[in-house]
Write an enzyme that holds these catalytic residues in place. Structure first.
Site, PDB file in Angstrom:
ATOM      1  N   ASP A 223       0.829  -1.202   0.000  1.00  0.00           N
ATOM      2  CA  ASP A 223       0.000   0.000   0.000  1.00  0.00           C
ATOM      3  C   ASP A 223       0.872   1.264   0.000  1.00  0.00           C
ATOM      4  OD1 ASP A 223      -2.814   1.048   0.427  1.00  0.00           O
ATOM      5  OD2 ASP A 223      -1.855   1.963   2.163  1.00  0.00           O
ATOM      6  N   GLU A 278      14.238 -15.528   0.801  1.00  0.00           N
ATOM      7  CA  GLU A 278      14.506 -16.598   1.777  1.00  0.00           C
ATOM      8  C   GLU A 278      13.550 -17.766   1.560  1.00  0.00           C
ATOM      9  OE1 GLU A 278      13.978 -14.740   5.609  1.00  0.00           O
ATOM     10  OE2 GLU A 278      15.688 -13.396   5.299  1.00  0.00           O
TER      11      GLU A 278
HETATM   12  C1  NOJ Z   1      -4.452   2.942  -0.940  1.00  0.00           C
HETATM   13  C2  NOJ Z   1      -5.590   2.031  -0.634  1.00  0.00           C
HETATM   14  O1  NOJ Z   1      -5.913   1.306  -1.789  1.00  0.00           O
HETATM   15  C3  NOJ Z   1      -6.712   2.891  -0.145  1.00  0.00           C
HETATM   16  O2  NOJ Z   1      -7.908   2.181  -0.022  1.00  0.00           O
HETATM   17  C4  NOJ Z   1      -6.308   3.505   1.155  1.00  0.00           C
HETATM   18  O3  NOJ Z   1      -7.302   4.416   1.578  1.00  0.00           O
HETATM   19  C5  NOJ Z   1      -4.988   4.276   1.036  1.00  0.00           C
HETATM   20  N1  NOJ Z   1      -4.016   3.546   0.283  1.00  0.00           N
HETATM   21  C6  NOJ Z   1      -4.410   4.561   2.395  1.00  0.00           C
HETATM   22  O4  NOJ Z   1      -3.953   3.400   3.010  1.00  0.00           O
END
Ligand code: NOJ
Length: 568
Positions: A223, A278
């Protein structure tokens, strides 16, 4: 680099051990809280996913990507993580997770976990400790704390805005009760940004990667992969100096932004890669990195995460020239980085593509908000929507995508042709975007409404209780039971296309064939498999070849508008 063995020629255990399994995988994204509810509390859960493994196997996907399932107050749909090494008790237990992972693997399906390293939740023990500790303490050093400006520190350290709207800084109350420092949060205030120049944070995440890899997780979706490292040397540049906005990296192609897409971020992923390697086969990763196209390949480097999302098709209009340019460019970039390309039309952050394509002029950009970037968050104005056209184009686009070399990411519900839910009452909305923008952006709840498994009954078969976001009456029409075994249904269309893709897919080359029509794209893959898409309205003659499948009905040897066909 090519994946030489066809998926069809690999038997189950060979496929499980194949280090290249991800290169051309069809990955199905599950948003766990909205997928299937096993205990009737209105929230999807891990056991609900396990119960649907036969459905996933029948669908014919290669891997499942699970959006966050960690303990969370759901300030941002689970992207506010309280504990990186546990399962949300509302969703189940670690034992349930192991059971789900075993069931998926037994069905030949890989498991990709979402990992959220840029920020924790404000309920994470680290953040609670930071709040209880004094300025300058080690506990504060795990996050990004700054004194405010102004006589009493009452002005935030900079004028940066959070991606969800409102300021990117929040003031705390010090342990002695006085107004105190500010912490940075690129997203909601419940998502404080972690300090990645702190070795402790880096080591702890390596531990988390091993924790899930040891439990059988095959890969990670990372993310906001482009925001981890920051240069917050004073004076902090103002929003204006940063080009008028602080919520996107697209305009920066040199790594000079204070927090988006800095070069140093890749040092982190080199360490992660060592952990991935790993394992046998090595764990994989795909970066969610909204960066300038010229810098995406860095995230996809084999020495780093190995693959990066390409959101170009998702943002494009349904138009032959745009699609061709994007496909050609991305395949070249993938070759350059050694990764395979990724393709996606829908996910939990955007208006579903069956809806986007049904909006006037039928494109990604036309679903944009007035500020030009709200496409990500905009709602669908129901009165302008052509549902039939949207679905027809969505199926055509999907069939084209499934013929492309690289990995295809599918979002739960698109295999049902599900439309965005545009009219969720304000009182029932959950997305922080809606609240932080005071309703100007309606947010992303419309693509997160729990799936309809049955035509009627409580929550359309999602569970025995209600659904945590309201399902509209028309949801029943899209139910799995209404489409299962029904010729021409979107579900059967996906099943057939995914099955054929497995059988036909070989090396990663693509050859364009000229059609003589500006609105028609035709390409060939190794072995003679071809895909033809008519983006226009008028039918065109089909090129020679046996018809394998099509996104909609054909008219003899004519390919109608807004339709894709596969030939051999
Ligand atoms: C991207 C994620 O896909 C989204 O849903 C989220 O709100 C933001 N990152 C923050 O984590």
């Amino acid at each position: 680099m090519s994946n030489t063995a066809t998926l069809a020629t690999l038997s189950g255990s060979d496929l499980a051990a194949d280090p290249n399994w991800w290169r051309q995988a069809a990955v199905y994204q599950i948003y766990p809280r909205s997928f299937s509810d096993s205990n009737g509390d209105g929230l999807g859960d891990i056991k609900g996913i396990t119960a649907k493994v036969p459905y996933l196997k029948d669908l014919g996907i290669d891997a499942v990507w699970l959006s966050p399932f960690y303990p969370s107050a759901l300030a941002d749909g689970g992207y506010d993580v309280d504990d990186y090494r546990d399962v949300d008790p509302k969703l189940g237990t670690l034992a349930d997770f192991d059971e789900m992972s075993a069931a998926l693997h037994a069905a030949g399906i890989k498991l990709i976990a979402d990992i959220v390293p840029n920020h924790s939740s404000d309920r994470h023990v680290w953040f609670q400790e930071a709040l209880a500790s004094p300025r300058g303490s080690d506990a504060r050093e795990r996050y990004i704390f700054r004194d405010g400006k102004g006589e009493h520190g009452e002005i935030p350290p900079s004028d940066w805005e959070s991606v969800f709207g409102g300021p990117a800084w929040e003031r705390i109350t010090e342990p002695d009760g006085t107004p105190g420092q500010w912490y940075m949060h690129i997203f909601a205030k419940e998502q404080p940004d972690l300090n990645w120049s702190n070795r402790e944070i880096r080591d702890d995440f390596l531990k988390t990667l091993r924790f899930w890899s040891d439990r059988g997780v095959d890969g990670f979706r990372v993310d906001v992969a482009h925001a981890l490292t920051k240069d917050l040397t004073e004076p902090l540049l103002s929003r204006l100096e940063l080009g008028g906005t602080s919520d996107g990296a697209d305009g920066f192609d040199d790594g000079s932004h204070p927090f988006w897409d800095r070069d140093e971020v890749h040092e982190i992923y080199v360490e992660w890669r060592e952990v991935f390697n790993e394992y046998t086969p090595p764990r994989t990763a795909v970066a969610e990195a909204w960066v300038h196209a010229s810098r995406r390949a860095r995230y996809a480097s084999p020495a780093g995460l190995g693959q990066a999302f390409n959101f170009d098709l998702l943002q494009a209009d349904f138009a032959a020239d745009e699609f061709r340019e994007i496909i050609t460019r991305n395949l070249a970039e993938a070759t350059e980085s050694g990764a395979s390309s990724t393709w996606v039309f829908s996910n939990h952050d955007v208006v579903r593509h069956a809806t986007r394509y049904g909006l006037p002029q039928g494109g990604g950009r036309h679903a944009k908000g007035q500020d030009g970037k709200g496409w990500l968050l905009a709602g669908a104005p129901a009165e302008d929507l052509d549902v039939e056209l949207g679905l027809r184009r969505a199926r055509a686009a999907t069939l084209l995508m499934l013929a492309l070399p690289g990995s295809a990411y599918l979002y739960q519900g698109e295999e049902l042709g599900l439309q965005e839910v545009g009219d969720i009452p304000d009182a029932e909305r959950q997305d922080p975007t809606f609240f932080r923008n005071k309703g100007v952006e309606i947010g992303r709840d419309g693509c997160r409404v729990p799936l309809p498994w049955a035509t009627d009954g409580t929550s359309f078969g999602f569970g025995d209780g209600g659904a945590h976001l309201p399902q509209p009456a028309w949801f029943g029409r899209y139910a799995v039971t209404a489409q299962d075994g029904t010729e021409g249904s979107t579900l059967e269309f996906y099943r057939k296309a995914l099955k054929l893709r497995r059988e036909l897919q070989t090396s990663e080359e693509l050859e364009w064939l000229e059609t003589g029509h500006a609105g028609v794209l035709h390409f060939r893959r190794h072995g003679g498999w071809q895909s033809v898409t008519n983006f226009g309205h008028d039918a065109v003659e089909l090129p020679a070849g046996e018809v394998l499948t099509s996104s909609g009905p054909l008219d003899g040897r004519l390919l109608p508008g807004n339709t894709t066909v596969w030939l051999r």
